[in-house]
Design a protein around this motif. Structure first.
Motif, PDB file in Angstrom:
ATOM      1  N   THR A  19       0.829  -1.208   0.000  1.00  0.00           N
ATOM      2  CA  THR A  19       0.000   0.000   0.000  1.00  0.00           C
ATOM      3  C   THR A  19       0.859   1.252   0.000  1.00  0.00           C
ATOM      4  O   THR A  19       0.610   2.199  -0.773  1.00  0.00           O
ATOM      5  CB  THR A  19      -0.937  -0.001   1.224  1.00  0.00           C
ATOM      6  N   ARG A  20       1.868   1.273   0.849  1.00  0.00           N
ATOM      7  CA  ARG A  20       2.770   2.437   0.900  1.00  0.00           C
ATOM      8  C   ARG A  20       3.503   2.601  -0.423  1.00  0.00           C
ATOM      9  O   ARG A  20       3.686   3.725  -0.911  1.00  0.00           O
ATOM     10  CB  ARG A  20       3.757   2.251   2.057  1.00  0.00           C
ATOM     11  N   ALA A  21       3.916   1.489  -1.031  1.00  0.00           N
ATOM     12  CA  ALA A  21       4.646   1.571  -2.298  1.00  0.00           C
ATOM     13  C   ALA A  21       3.767   2.161  -3.396  1.00  0.00           C
ATOM     14  O   ALA A  21       4.227   2.985  -4.197  1.00  0.00           O
ATOM     15  CB  ALA A  21       5.155   0.187  -2.702  1.00  0.00           C
ATOM     16  N   ALA A  22       2.504   1.745  -3.458  1.00  0.00           N
ATOM     17  CA  ALA A  22       1.600   2.300  -4.469  1.00  0.00           C
ATOM     18  C   ALA A  22       1.434   3.806  -4.265  1.00  0.00           C
ATOM     19  O   ALA A  22       1.456   4.586  -5.227  1.00  0.00           O
ATOM     20  CB  ALA A  22       0.253   1.596  -4.401  1.00  0.00           C
ATOM     21  N   ASP A  23       1.272   4.224  -3.021  1.00  0.00           N
ATOM     22  CA  ASP A  23       1.147   5.664  -2.731  1.00  0.00           C
ATOM     23  C   ASP A  23       2.420   6.413  -3.116  1.00  0.00           C
ATOM     24  O   ASP A  23       2.364   7.521  -3.668  1.00  0.00           O
ATOM     25  CB  ASP A  23       0.851   5.872  -1.246  1.00  0.00           C
ATOM     26  N   ASP A  24       3.577   5.831  -2.809  1.00  0.00           N
ATOM     27  CA  ASP A  24       4.848   6.475  -3.145  1.00  0.00           C
ATOM     28  C   ASP A  24       5.018   6.599  -4.655  1.00  0.00           C
ATOM     29  O   ASP A  24       5.517   7.616  -5.150  1.00  0.00           O
ATOM     30  CB  ASP A  24       6.020   5.685  -2.554  1.00  0.00           C
ATOM     31  N   LEU A  25       4.626   5.568  -5.398  1.00  0.00           N
ATOM     32  CA  LEU A  25       4.736   5.621  -6.856  1.00  0.00           C
ATOM     33  C   LEU A  25       3.894   6.761  -7.408  1.00  0.00           C
ATOM     34  O   LEU A  25       4.366   7.555  -8.246  1.00  0.00           O
ATOM     35  CB  LEU A  25       4.287   4.287  -7.459  1.00  0.00           C
ATOM     36  N   ARG A  26       2.660   6.864  -6.947  1.00  0.00           N
ATOM     37  CA  ARG A  26       1.794   7.940  -7.440  1.00  0.00           C
ATOM     38  C   ARG A  26       2.352   9.306  -7.066  1.00  0.00           C
ATOM     39  O   ARG A  26       2.438  10.216  -7.905  1.00  0.00           O
ATOM     40  CB  ARG A  26       0.389   7.772  -6.847  1.00  0.00           C
ATOM     41  N   ARG A  27       2.775   9.451  -5.827  1.00  0.00           N
ATOM     42  CA  ARG A  27       3.265  10.755  -5.358  1.00  0.00           C
ATOM     43  C   ARG A  27       4.543  11.175  -6.074  1.00  0.00           C
ATOM     44  O   ARG A  27       4.635  12.301  -6.597  1.00  0.00           O
ATOM     45  CB  ARG A  27       3.508  10.690  -3.845  1.00  0.00           C
ATOM     46  N   LEU A  28       5.529  10.303  -6.111  1.00  0.00           N
ATOM     47  CA  LEU A  28       6.814  10.657  -6.711  1.00  0.00           C
ATOM     48  C   LEU A  28       6.674  10.946  -8.195  1.00  0.00           C
ATOM     49  O   LEU A  28       7.247  11.912  -8.721  1.00  0.00           O
ATOM     50  CB  LEU A  28       7.822   9.533  -6.488  1.00  0.00           C
ATOM     51  N   PHE A  29       5.911  10.099  -8.894  1.00  0.00           N
ATOM     52  CA  PHE A  29       5.816  10.263 -10.348  1.00  0.00           C
ATOM     53  C   PHE A  29       5.021  11.514 -10.705  1.00  0.00           C
ATOM     54  O   PHE A  29       5.447  12.307 -11.560  1.00  0.00           O
ATOM     55  CB  PHE A  29       5.180   9.023 -10.973  1.00  0.00           C
ATOM     56  N   THR A  30       3.862  11.719 -10.073  1.00  0.00           N
ATOM     57  CA  THR A  30       3.053  12.891 -10.430  1.00  0.00           C
ATOM     58  C   THR A  30       3.727  14.192 -10.000  1.00  0.00           C
ATOM     59  O   THR A  30       3.621  15.201 -10.694  1.00  0.00           O
ATOM     60  CB  THR A  30       1.648  12.786  -9.816  1.00  0.00           C
ATOM     61  N   ASP A  31       4.431  14.166  -8.861  1.00  0.00           N
ATOM     62  CA  ASP A  31       5.190  15.363  -8.470  1.00  0.00           C
ATOM     63  C   ASP A  31       6.243  15.684  -9.520  1.00  0.00           C
ATOM     64  O   ASP A  31       6.461  16.857  -9.871  1.00  0.00           O
ATOM     65  CB  ASP A  31       5.867  15.145  -7.116  1.00  0.00           C
ATOM     66  N   GLY A  32       6.897  14.660 -10.046  1.00  0.00           N
ATOM     67  CA  GLY A  32       7.909  14.864 -11.078  1.00  0.00           C
ATOM     68  C   GLY A  32       7.313  15.425 -12.347  1.00  0.00           C
ATOM     69  O   GLY A  32       7.921  16.298 -13.004  1.00  0.00           O
ATOM     70  N   ARG A  50       2.778  -8.971  -7.149  1.00  0.00           N
ATOM     71  CA  ARG A  50       3.855  -8.958  -8.143  1.00  0.00           C
ATOM     72  C   ARG A  50       3.918  -7.690  -8.972  1.00  0.00           C
ATOM     73  O   ARG A  50       4.725  -7.622  -9.903  1.00  0.00           O
ATOM     74  CB  ARG A  50       3.703 -10.156  -9.088  1.00  0.00           C
ATOM     75  N   ARG A  51       3.140  -6.686  -8.655  1.00  0.00           N
ATOM     76  CA  ARG A  51       3.166  -5.496  -9.511  1.00  0.00           C
ATOM     77  C   ARG A  51       2.708  -4.244  -8.780  1.00  0.00           C
ATOM     78  O   ARG A  51       1.860  -4.300  -7.886  1.00  0.00           O
ATOM     79  CB  ARG A  51       2.311  -5.727 -10.757  1.00  0.00           C
ATOM     80  N   LEU A  52       3.299  -3.124  -9.211  1.00  0.00           N
ATOM     81  CA  LEU A  52       2.801  -1.797  -8.881  1.00  0.00           C
ATOM     82  C   LEU A  52       2.322  -1.179 -10.180  1.00  0.00           C
ATOM     83  O   LEU A  52       3.028  -1.250 -11.198  1.00  0.00           O
ATOM     84  CB  LEU A  52       3.901  -0.914  -8.278  1.00  0.00           C
ATOM     85  N   ALA A  53       1.138  -0.591 -10.168  1.00  0.00           N
ATOM     86  CA  ALA A  53       0.587  -0.003 -11.388  1.00  0.00           C
ATOM     87  C   ALA A  53       0.138   1.417 -11.118  1.00  0.00           C
ATOM     88  O   ALA A  53      -0.301   1.751 -10.009  1.00  0.00           O
ATOM     89  CB  ALA A  53      -0.588  -0.838 -11.892  1.00  0.00           C
ATOM     90  N   LEU A  54       0.259   2.247 -12.151  1.00  0.00           N
ATOM     91  CA  LEU A  54      -0.139   3.651 -12.043  1.00  0.00           C
ATOM     92  C   LEU A  54      -0.835   4.059 -13.327  1.00  0.00           C
ATOM     93  O   LEU A  54      -0.329   3.815 -14.428  1.00  0.00           O
ATOM     94  CB  LEU A  54       1.090   4.536 -11.816  1.00  0.00           C
ATOM     95  N   THR A  55      -2.013   4.652 -13.198  1.00  0.00           N
ATOM     96  CA  THR A  55      -2.703   5.214 -14.353  1.00  0.00           C
ATOM     97  C   THR A  55      -2.833   6.720 -14.150  1.00  0.00           C
ATOM     98  O   THR A  55      -3.228   7.185 -13.072  1.00  0.00           O
ATOM     99  CB  THR A  55      -4.090   4.573 -14.546  1.00  0.00           C
ATOM    100  N   VAL A  56      -2.473   7.475 -15.178  1.00  0.00           N
ATOM    101  CA  VAL A  56      -2.557   8.937 -15.139  1.00  0.00           C
ATOM    102  C   VAL A  56      -3.398   9.364 -16.334  1.00  0.00           C
ATOM    103  O   VAL A  56      -3.061   9.058 -17.482  1.00  0.00           O
ATOM    104  CB  VAL A  56      -1.163   9.595 -15.206  1.00  0.00           C
ATOM    105  N   GLU A  57      -4.487  10.073 -16.071  1.00  0.00           N
ATOM    106  CA  GLU A  57      -5.403  10.469 -17.137  1.00  0.00           C
ATOM    107  C   GLU A  57      -5.308  11.965 -17.405  1.00  0.00           C
ATOM    108  O   GLU A  57      -5.006  12.755 -16.507  1.00  0.00           O
ATOM    109  CB  GLU A  57      -6.840  10.100 -16.753  1.00  0.00           C
TER     110      GLU A  57
END
Length: 695
Positions: A19-32, A50-57
């Motif tokens: 859960t923390r990893a998914a939140d970190d992925l969204r935060r770090l990537f969108t901030d960038g 087995r996966r972290l996924a991120l969708t950005v619309e």
């Protein structure tokens, strides 16, 4: 507008990190993205084992071009100043302009940055995100320099719109981005391509992968409760276990199994703890008897025999685990029925704290203090002392050694087995409460006395040796102990002189630096007041109102302190109360300034014979009427009555200030009116220190 899909596919990610990893992925990537000038409409992250996924619309196709004018030094400024300006702007001397200004010619840099394609920015931000990802623990594998929680196998990264999808090109330590992923490790391991997030989620589900962790948890709970209900049973709720198990499977398959008849008579807490900690099983109980009779396990795959083989294996392992638990239980029962003092003697060799002695020393201190507190909470002193002496005995038991979280729970069983009363047994788990803000506090008098004694001993002990919480550090959970004292006192409406309890019990501990017991006691009481402010703030009580009540004598009686604060807040929240506060502050300010100027204290009683005008005489009459009412109400601990009586002064005080001039040219009248203001201050501050009320 474009939509982005990213998947980082790896070996199994520990459930506790997902859960923390998914939140970190969204935060770090969108901030960038935002820092690079690429805005978006929405973003969501997901995790499976087995996966972290991120969708950005709603991504822009490219970042907008920017133009910035930057003012520099004068054109004839020293060379180093000019060089620093050019270096900061990233331009040469020929690329900057010289403009005439009232202060002379000044250098200006015009910095133009063209827009960049979205794919270029995405690749740059994604690589930085992956290489700097904040895993609690990470690893390297093979000859790669990349660190990830587990070996990373694939990076899916596609941009899509109505015209189709394109792969965002990127290579990280030999891993090339693509549009392909994999389904369930066993049931659908073949790779497949995706064209959008919707396509990705749908194809994953066909490949036996539920992407959303909440959906997996819902499936587990729904299927588990249905299976239990069909057998006339119910699943024991365990939100933490549910979240953990949802992070262990990509395709949850819920199975219900039997517990061997040899183990059904074990205490339900033992069965539940053993199955949760060792097997990640949910407990299934008979609602009528409270007995745990079955278990629910969650497999990560469907099988031809509908899970029969999986269940058989789980039941074998479970039987071995429960055989150990049964052995501990039976051994402990023999000790308890024989002589629990065996455990107490063992605790003399277990250190509580290197400066506060052993667990045995702790038990003796708490027993003595609990006996003192007992009469104050309507508990029997002998029974309370016995309860305090036995409450921690189970710390030396085999079961608690195996499952420390069962401390207190097992003590209750063992004390009953030894012939102890219900009240004595209940103190074993009860004296630890409350462990958290949502936990119930003990209400049985014996448990209340032991719980207070245990927490007061901890607080006074660490204050005595000068080991107090600092900043965010609180290794001995002293804030929790203080909040426990507060909640037990308030929720049981107890009248306790905590200052006296703190001071007298601090003598039971080894001295720390210096021996100022009064100073340490006051400091500890201040710490308790700070915790009280936090506790009451969550209930809507203003901090300045609490401060106004703490400033009066008797603030160590928390039950009365809170009643006073709530009564005061109720009144000052009204128009009359607010105006009274303003009138009081006006009177106090005028009086304070006059006393400082004149160098005297105007505390001599005012005389009504010097009053001029109806308003001034009415104020004398109002004070004469309110003063005894307030005094009687305070004597009866009727704070609502005291505050209500004080509020009657609002009108007469307002009228007095409208009609009379305090600093009259007639010195006799002036002195009398200043003495009158002193009387207003004295009467009002007998209820609360209104000088501390803000606004």
């Amino acid at each position: 507008m474009k939509d982005l899909l990213i998947e980082l596919f790896s070996e199994e990610i520990p459930a506790r990190m997902q859960t923390r990893a998914a939140d970190d992925l969204r935060r770090l990537f969108t901030d960038g993205l935002v820092e690079a000038g690429l805005t978006y409409a929405s973003a969501a992250a997901f995790s499976t084992p087995r996966r972290l996924a991120l969708t950005v619309e709603g991504l822009l196709a490219q970042s907008p071009a920017t133009r910035e004018e930057r003012k520099g030094p004068r054109a004839d400024a020293p060379e180093k100043a000019v060089e620093g300006f050019l270096r900061g702007a990233g331009l040469t001397r020929e690329q900057v302009e010289t403009r005439d200004t009232p202060k002379g010619p000044v250098l200006y840099a015009v910095i133009e940055k063209p827009g960049r394609p979205a794919a270029e920015i995405i690749a740059e931000v994604l690589e930085r995100t992956i290489r700097t990802f904040p895993w609690p623990k990470s690893m390297r594998w093979g000859s790669s320099s990349l660190r990830w929680v587990r070996p990373l196998h694939r990076i899916l990264c596609i941009l899509s719109d109505e015209g189709g999808a394109e792969v965002v090109p990127l290579s990280i330590d030999g891993i090339e981005t693509g549009d392909r992923t994999e389904g369930h490790r066993f049931m659908a391991p073949e790779p497949f391509s995706v064209a959008s997030f919707d396509d990705y989620a749908a194809k994953l589900k066909k490949a036996r992968v539920v992407l959303d962790a909440k959906e997996r948890a819902d499936v587990i709970w729904h299927d588990a409760t249905n299976l239990a209900f069909a057998s006339g049973l119910e699943v024991v709720e365990d939100a933490g276990l549910l979240a953990e198990v949802a992070g262990l499977v990509e395709w949850p398959v819920v199975l219900m199994g039997e517990i061997g008849v040899d183990f059904l008579d074990l205490p339900p807490e033992v069965l539940q703890t053993s199955m949760r900690e060792h097997q990640k099983f949910f407990s299934v109980r008979n609602a009528k008897t409270g007995r745990i009779e079955r278990f629910v396990t969650v497999a990560n795959r469907e099988t031809a025999d509908n899970g029969a083989t999986i269940l058989a294996g789980n039941q074998r392992v479970l039987s071995a685990r429960l055989a150990d638990a049964k052995f501990f239980w039976e051994n402990d029962l023999r000790v308890a029925r024989d002589d629990m003092s065996t455990w107490l003697q063992a605790l003399d060799s277990v250190t509580f704290h290197n400066r506060l002695g052993s667990q045995g020393d702790l038990i003796r201190r708490v027993s003595a203090l609990a006996r003192e507190i007992a009469p104050l909470v309507d508990a029997d002193p002998d029974e309370t002392e016995t309860a305090a002496r036995l409450a921690k005995a189970d710390l030396a038991s085999e079961m608690v050694y195996e499952f420390p979280e069962l401390q207190g729970v097992m003590g209750q069983y063992y004390i009953k087995a030894a012939g102890g009363s219900e009240a004595v047994a209940a103190a074993a788990p009860g004296h630890y409460a409350p462990l958290g803000p949502s936990d119930a506090v003990p209400v049985d008098p014996v448990s209340v006395a032991v719980a207070l004694a245990e927490k007061i001993d901890k607080l006074t002990g660490f204050w005595a040796i000068d080991e107090k919480p600092t900043g965010s550090k609180d290794p001995f959970a002293l804030r929790r102990a203080a909040l426990g004292v507060i909640r037990i006192v308030l929720e049981n409406d107890l009248r306790l002189d905590l200052r006296q309890s703190f001071r007298s019990h601090m003598n039971a501990h080894p001295p720390g630096e210096g021996d100022d017991l009064d100073g340490k006691t006051d400091n500890l009481l201040g710490f308790l007041h700070d915790r009280l402010k936090v506790y009451l703030r969550d209930q809507g009580v203003r901090h300045d109102v609490i401060d106004a009540c703490i400033a009066l004598p008797g603030s160590d009686d928390l039950a009365l302190l809170v009643k006073r604060a709530k009564a005061l807040q109720e009144v000052i929240g009204t128009e009359d109360g607010e105006n009274l506060i303003q009138g009081f502050k006006r009177a106090n300010n005028i009086l304070t300034q006059a006393e400082e100027k004149d160098g005297v204290e105007y505390s001599f009683g005012p005389d009504v014979k010097f009053a001029e005008g109806a308003a001034e005489r009415a104020l004398f009459a109002a004070l004469d009427a309110a003063e005894p009412r307030i005094a009687d109400a305070l004597k009866a601990d009727d704070f609502a009555g005291a505050v209500s009586a004080m509020a009657t002064l609002r009108g007469p005080v307002d009228a007095f200030f409208e009609e009379a001039q305090v600093n009259s040219d007639n010195q006799t009248i002036r002195r009398n009116r200043l003495n009158l203001l002193h009387r207003i201050r004295t009467i009002c501050t007998s209820v609360a220190d209104l000088t501390r009320i803000e606004g």
